[in-house]
Design an enzyme around this catalytic site. Structure first.
Site, PDB file in Angstrom:
ATOM      1  CE  LYS A 197      51.595  33.294   6.911  1.00 15.87           C
ATOM      2  NZ  LYS A 197      50.555  33.861   6.389  1.00 15.87           N
TER       3      LYS A 197
HETATM    4  C1  LIG Z   1      49.007  34.437   6.387  1.00 15.30           C
HETATM    5  C2  LIG Z   1      47.704  34.002   7.057  1.00 15.30           C
HETATM    6  C3  LIG Z   1      46.831  34.104   6.686  1.00 15.30           C
HETATM    7  C4  LIG Z   1      46.249  34.258   5.412  1.00 15.30           C
HETATM    8  O1  LIG Z   1      46.831  33.893   4.260  1.00 15.30           O
HETATM    9  P1  LIG Z   1      46.851  34.382   2.920  1.00 15.30           P
HETATM   10  O2  LIG Z   1      47.600  33.498   2.177  1.00 15.30           O
HETATM   11  O3  LIG Z   1      47.802  35.870   3.157  1.00 15.30           O
HETATM   12  O4  LIG Z   1      45.609  35.029   2.485  1.00 15.30           O
HETATM   13  C5  LIG Z   1      45.669  33.375   7.526  1.00 15.30           C
HETATM   14  N1  LIG Z   1      45.742  33.170   8.730  1.00 15.30           N
HETATM   15  C6  LIG Z   1      47.035  33.341   9.302  1.00 15.30           C
HETATM   16  C7  LIG Z   1      47.155  32.944  11.008  1.00 15.30           C
HETATM   17  C8  LIG Z   1      47.989  33.715   8.638  1.00 15.30           C
HETATM   18  O5  LIG Z   1      49.282  34.127   9.376  1.00 15.30           O
END
Ligand SMILES: *Cc1c(COP(=O)(O)O)cnc(C)c1O
Length: 436
Positions: A197
């Protein structure tokens, strides 16, 4: 033979600079912070996490932040805090990552998917209200690929129907909606801080809210020992959720969502550096789009520059494709032409969730029936006919390189490829999309 590489011309190509894309940026500052945790053996503590939470809350402009092991966990407890349980309905855009919607089903609820807007790629506010039923508890919004969703419209609907709004900020940390930080506008928010992210804590998630009752419920769900340790929280809980009080000290959700402190230590360093790094991403991405604005066929996926809204870290950026401006050239052919020139491009974005069998017939808990309808009073499963934009996003959006560094002479090479393909788009009219 044409000018474009796809029609037999010379490939434009671009020298791929690793520097443009390297992410996350990890320095000795991160390494030292993590090593300190390892040497102290405090991986399972919460002292550093609680400092991280305070800093995060302050940066995000909210009263409370709660560190979690990942974003899915953060969204699960946020939804539970909002009262989502067996048989409840939650409205969520169909085009998003799994974790915006799967926790609803994990809590025994069902998902009523809404369509997306073709320009924002976020939930279409005009496709929400007719989906609200007696069991609807919450609306999940996703600031998709960094784009701040139309929060005024969604908050207004929620207020009129007494629903909670859960922001999924996983794509958009640091972004603004009309001058306000995303994650501070809905009733509660969950975000992912995993390594892919824009804002990274290694592997982690964060809940943010201004509502102490919701915060306490999140703590109770997956961070039980912290509620015992905090007389203040227990006192507020006795007022807001007295039914939970006899259980305080137990992980009420049956889960443990604590953040590993090597991650909170790294998260603190990343957060400190994020405003500057995020601003550079914005400068680089805006440079790209500013220099493509005169071309037919594509549009930036970003709010107007005078709106007070911004794209945050611009996670996995997309462009909007307008086939009608190119005499009907398809997005698929356009992407193939870019790829042939040396600029890898894919049509579409996340696969619409309503299309996946998991949301139709998977039996997670052994109910002997689809979990998505196991407790619900009405069946809100859908096909493409009611969610046309989410179902066909490959026709109107495409992937764009995610620049982390503002290096104009490097980005210019990408701009040149978009220009080459779009000024010669007529060569693409003769290409059969089925043959690509
Ligand atoms: C990455 C993501 C998540 C989940 O997060 P994790 O840390 O991988 O559990 C939730 N919502 C969106 C839109 C994402 O891109």
């Amino acid at each position: 033979m044409g000018v474009l590489a796809l029609t037999g011309g010379y490939k434009a190509g671009n020298s791929v600079s690793e520097e443009l894309f390297k992410w996350p940026i990890v320095t000795a500052e991160d390494e030292n912070a993590v090593i300190e945790v390892l040497r102290a053996g405090s991986m399972s503590g919460t002292d550093i996490t609680q400092i991280f939470e305070k800093e995060y809350a302050q940066w995000n402009g909210v009263k409370y932040a709660l560190g979690c092991c990942n974003g899915t966990a953060a969204l699960t407890e946020a939804l539970w805090a909002c009262g989502v349980g067996a048989g409840d309905e939650v409205i969520c855009p169909s085009m998003t990552y799994w974790a915006s919607a799967t926790p609803v089903v994990a809590l025994g609820g069902t998902v009523n998917f809404a369509d997306i807007d073709r320009n924002t790629l976020c939930i279409d506010p005009t496709d929400i209200e007719h989906r609200i039923g007696p069991r609807t508890k919450a609306i999940v919004v996703v600031h998709y690929a960094g784009y701040p969703c139309d929060m005024d419209a969604v908050m207004d609907i929620a207020a009129r129907h007494d629903l909670k709004v859960v922001e999924d900020v996983s794509h958009a940390q640091g972004g603004l909606y009309k001058g306000r930080k995303l994650g501070s506008i809905g009733h509660i928010a969950g975000t992912s801080l995993m390594a892919g992210k824009a804002l990274v804590a290694g592997e982690g998630g964060m809940v943010t809210t201004n509502d102490q009752r919701l915060f306490d419920r999140c703590v109770a769900f997956g961070h039980y020992e912290r509620l015992v340790a905090s007389n203040y929280s227990t006192a507020s809980m006795s007022l807001s959720s007295p039914e939970l009080l006899p259980y305080v000290g137990l992980p009420l959700g049956g889960v443990k969502h604590r953040m590993n402190q090597t991650c909170s230590a790294m998260g603190r360093v990343q957060l400190r550096n994020y405003p500057e790094r995020c601003a550079e991403i914005q400068k680089a991405m805006n440079y790209l789009w500013d220099n493509l604005s005169d071309l037919p066929g594509i549009k930036a996926h970003r709010p107007a520059s005078d709106s007070g809204s911004t794209m945050g870290g611009w996670y996995l950026p997309k462009g909007i494709f307008c086939s009608e401006e190119l005499e009907g050239v398809s997005c698929k052919v356009f992407c193939a032409a870019l790829t042939a020139e040396g600029l890898p491009c894919r049509p579409g974005a996340n696969t619409a969730l309503h299309r996946h069998r998991w949301f139709h017939d998977f039996d997670i808990y052994g109910h002997g029936k689809p979990s998505v309808t196991a407790f619900s009073e009405r069946d809100v499963r859908q096909d493409d006919s009611t969610l046309p934009n989410a179902a066909h996003c490959e026709e109107f959006c495409f992937t764009v390189p995610w620049f982390k560094k503002y290096i104009p002479e490097e980005i210019d090479q990408y701009i040149a490829i978009y220009r080459k393909v779009l000024t010669n788009y007529r060569e693409l009219l003769s290409i059969d999309p089925e043959k690509i």
